[in-house]
Write a protein that holds these residues in place. Structure first.
Motif, PDB file in Angstrom:
ATOM      1  N   ASP A   3      18.691  12.359 -11.434  1.00 25.34           N
ATOM      2  CA  ASP A   3      19.434  11.434 -10.589  1.00 25.34           C
ATOM      3  C   ASP A   3      20.759  12.103 -10.241  1.00 25.34           C
ATOM      4  O   ASP A   3      21.606  12.296 -11.111  1.00 25.34           O
ATOM      5  CB  ASP A   3      19.660  10.116 -11.333  1.00 25.34           C
ATOM      6  CG  ASP A   3      20.286   9.043 -10.470  1.00 25.34           C
ATOM      7  OD1 ASP A   3      21.082   9.392  -9.570  1.00 25.34           O
ATOM      8  OD2 ASP A   3      19.991   7.863 -10.696  1.00 25.34           O
ATOM      9  N   PHE A   4      20.933  12.488  -8.991  1.00 27.09           N
ATOM     10  CA  PHE A   4      22.152  13.177  -8.570  1.00 27.09           C
ATOM     11  C   PHE A   4      23.341  12.235  -8.428  1.00 27.09           C
ATOM     12  O   PHE A   4      24.476  12.687  -8.381  1.00 27.09           O
ATOM     13  CB  PHE A   4      21.913  13.945  -7.260  1.00 27.09           C
ATOM     14  CG  PHE A   4      20.935  15.067  -7.417  1.00 27.09           C
ATOM     15  CD1 PHE A   4      21.298  16.238  -8.072  1.00 27.09           C
ATOM     16  CD2 PHE A   4      19.638  14.952  -6.943  1.00 27.09           C
ATOM     17  CE1 PHE A   4      20.394  17.274  -8.240  1.00 27.09           C
ATOM     18  CE2 PHE A   4      18.726  15.985  -7.103  1.00 27.09           C
ATOM     19  CZ  PHE A   4      19.095  17.148  -7.748  1.00 27.09           C
ATOM     20  N   VAL A   5      23.093  10.935  -8.376  1.00 21.50           N
ATOM     21  CA  VAL A   5      24.166   9.959  -8.261  1.00 21.50           C
ATOM     22  C   VAL A   5      24.806   9.718  -9.630  1.00 21.50           C
ATOM     23  O   VAL A   5      26.025   9.751  -9.775  1.00 21.50           O
ATOM     24  CB  VAL A   5      23.657   8.630  -7.657  1.00 21.50           C
ATOM     25  CG1 VAL A   5      24.753   7.575  -7.618  1.00 21.50           C
ATOM     26  CG2 VAL A   5      23.093   8.873  -6.257  1.00 21.50           C
ATOM     27  N   THR A   6      23.985   9.484 -10.653  1.00 18.44           N
ATOM     28  CA  THR A   6      24.494   9.185 -11.994  1.00 18.44           C
ATOM     29  C   THR A   6      24.574  10.422 -12.886  1.00 18.44           C
ATOM     30  O   THR A   6      25.239  10.386 -13.926  1.00 18.44           O
ATOM     31  CB  THR A   6      23.605   8.156 -12.702  1.00 18.44           C
ATOM     32  OG1 THR A   6      22.311   8.735 -12.924  1.00 18.44           O
ATOM     33  CG2 THR A   6      23.482   6.881 -11.891  1.00 18.44           C
ATOM     34  N   GLY A   7      23.864  11.484 -12.521  1.00 17.87           N
ATOM     35  CA  GLY A   7      23.819  12.682 -13.348  1.00 17.87           C
ATOM     36  C   GLY A   7      22.782  12.602 -14.463  1.00 17.87           C
ATOM     37  O   GLY A   7      22.613  13.559 -15.218  1.00 17.87           O
ATOM     38  N   LYS A   8      22.074  11.483 -14.571  1.00 16.11           N
ATOM     39  CA  LYS A   8      21.082  11.319 -15.637  1.00 16.11           C
ATOM     40  C   LYS A   8      19.837  12.148 -15.346  1.00 16.11           C
ATOM     41  O   LYS A   8      19.436  12.316 -14.196  1.00 16.11           O
ATOM     42  CB  LYS A   8      20.660   9.854 -15.773  1.00 16.11           C
ATOM     43  CG  LYS A   8      21.708   8.973 -16.386  1.00 16.11           C
ATOM     44  CD  LYS A   8      21.159   7.581 -16.608  1.00 16.11           C
ATOM     45  CE  LYS A   8      22.194   6.685 -17.244  1.00 16.11           C
ATOM     46  NZ  LYS A   8      21.661   5.348 -17.510  1.00 16.11           N
ATOM     47  N   GLU A   9      19.235  12.632 -16.447  1.00 12.62           N
ATOM     48  CA  GLU A   9      17.965  13.338 -16.361  1.00 12.62           C
ATOM     49  C   GLU A   9      16.915  12.492 -17.057  1.00 12.62           C
ATOM     50  O   GLU A   9      17.195  11.851 -18.071  1.00 12.62           O
ATOM     51  CB  GLU A   9      18.078  14.716 -16.993  1.00 12.62           C
ATOM     52  CG  GLU A   9      19.007  15.613 -16.197  1.00 12.62           C
ATOM     53  CD  GLU A   9      19.017  17.049 -16.669  1.00 12.62           C
ATOM     54  OE1 GLU A   9      18.139  17.439 -17.461  1.00 12.62           O
ATOM     55  OE2 GLU A   9      19.913  17.787 -16.220  1.00 12.62           O
ATOM     56  N   TYR A  10      15.716  12.498 -16.501  1.00  9.18           N
ATOM     57  CA  TYR A  10      14.626  11.678 -17.011  1.00  9.18           C
ATOM     58  C   TYR A  10      13.422  12.537 -17.356  1.00  9.18           C
ATOM     59  O   TYR A  10      13.123  13.508 -16.661  1.00  9.18           O
ATOM     60  CB  TYR A  10      14.199  10.632 -15.975  1.00  9.18           C
ATOM     61  CG  TYR A  10      15.259   9.604 -15.689  1.00  9.18           C
ATOM     62  CD1 TYR A  10      15.283   8.400 -16.384  1.00  9.18           C
ATOM     63  CD2 TYR A  10      16.233   9.835 -14.723  1.00  9.18           C
ATOM     64  CE1 TYR A  10      16.257   7.452 -16.129  1.00  9.18           C
ATOM     65  CE2 TYR A  10      17.218   8.888 -14.464  1.00  9.18           C
ATOM     66  CZ  TYR A  10      17.225   7.707 -15.170  1.00  9.18           C
ATOM     67  OH  TYR A  10      18.200   6.773 -14.916  1.00  9.18           O
ATOM     68  N   MET A  11      12.734  12.137 -18.408  1.00  7.81           N
ATOM     69  CA  MET A  11      11.457  12.731 -18.790  1.00  7.81           C
ATOM     70  C   MET A  11      10.400  11.679 -18.480  1.00  7.81           C
ATOM     71  O   MET A  11      10.533  10.520 -18.880  1.00  7.81           O
ATOM     72  CB  MET A  11      11.444  13.072 -20.277  1.00  7.81           C
ATOM     73  CG  MET A  11      10.081  13.407 -20.807  1.00  7.81           C
ATOM     74  SD  MET A  11       9.606  15.074 -20.473  1.00  7.81           S
ATOM     75  CE  MET A  11      10.440  15.889 -21.806  1.00  7.81           C
ATOM     76  N   ILE A  12       9.374  12.074 -17.745  1.00  8.86           N
ATOM     77  CA  ILE A  12       8.269  11.183 -17.413  1.00  8.86           C
ATOM     78  C   ILE A  12       7.027  11.812 -18.030  1.00  8.86           C
ATOM     79  O   ILE A  12       6.625  12.909 -17.635  1.00  8.86           O
ATOM     80  CB  ILE A  12       8.093  11.019 -15.886  1.00  8.86           C
ATOM     81  CG1 ILE A  12       9.380  10.482 -15.260  1.00  8.86           C
ATOM     82  CG2 ILE A  12       6.941  10.082 -15.573  1.00  8.86           C
ATOM     83  CD1 ILE A  12      10.158  11.469 -14.475  1.00  8.86           C
TER      84      ILE A  12
END
Length: 174
Positions: A83-92
């Motif tokens: 997420d470039f807005v929040t900087g969060k990275e996600y694992m799916i």
């Protein structure tokens, strides 16, 4: 509830930029399959366009909002989201991959969103067993009509998160 719609070309190899429309019929963002180089695209052709999977969602000015890509390591498949807005990275990743129909879990390390993958109905994103969004693709001869509904109670309200994950995981898949 927020509603977004778009028409995705039926060919999974398409790298066409697709406009995402909000409830008012205005373009709110775009989604596009992306290859980092021509060699990956050529190799992907031999793998039925399912090995190098990456979708980017950008705002109307072309600024990146979210990206989701497939990662294959040691025979295991998962997806990574950024997420470039929040900087969060996600694992799916698939949870319970040994069973016939595993669940997909989307996590940033603190919250777990479950994705119930359906082929011919709504695929539902749930947080703590409560639906927060749903994504559906209806096939037509040349394209898919895709609809996204985001519930007002969802902690994630921007469409880029759900659309990038939906395109990579639900449209192309593992």
């Amino acid at each position: 509830m927020k509603i977004y719609t778009y028409k995705q070309p039926a060919a999974i190899e398409s790298t066409e930029s697709v406009a995402i429309l909000n409830e008012a019929g205005e373009v709110s963002s775009t989604v596009q399959r992306v290859y980092s180089n021509g060699l990956k695209k050529a190799f992907d052709r031999t793998m039925d366009y399912r090995y190098f999977v990456r979708f980017d969602v950008n705002d109307v000015a072309g600024q990146p909002l979210f990206t989701c890509k497939k990662v294959s390591r040691r025979g295991r498949v998962h997806f990574q989201g950024k997420d470039f807005v929040t900087g969060k990275e996600y694992m799916i990743a698939y949870e319970g991959w040994q069973i016939m129909i595993p669940d997909l879990i989307i996590t940033d390390g603190s919250q777990k969103i479950k994705l119930n993958k359906e082929m011919e109905d709504w695929s539902v994103f749930s947080l703590e067993d409560q639906p927060i969004a749903r994504w559906q693709a209806i096939f037509h001869e040349t394209h898919f009509d895709i609809t996204l509904h985001i519930d007002g109670s969802s902690p994630i309200q921007h469409e880029a998160f759900f659309i990038a994950i939906g395109q990579a995981v639900l449209f192309v898949g593992a």
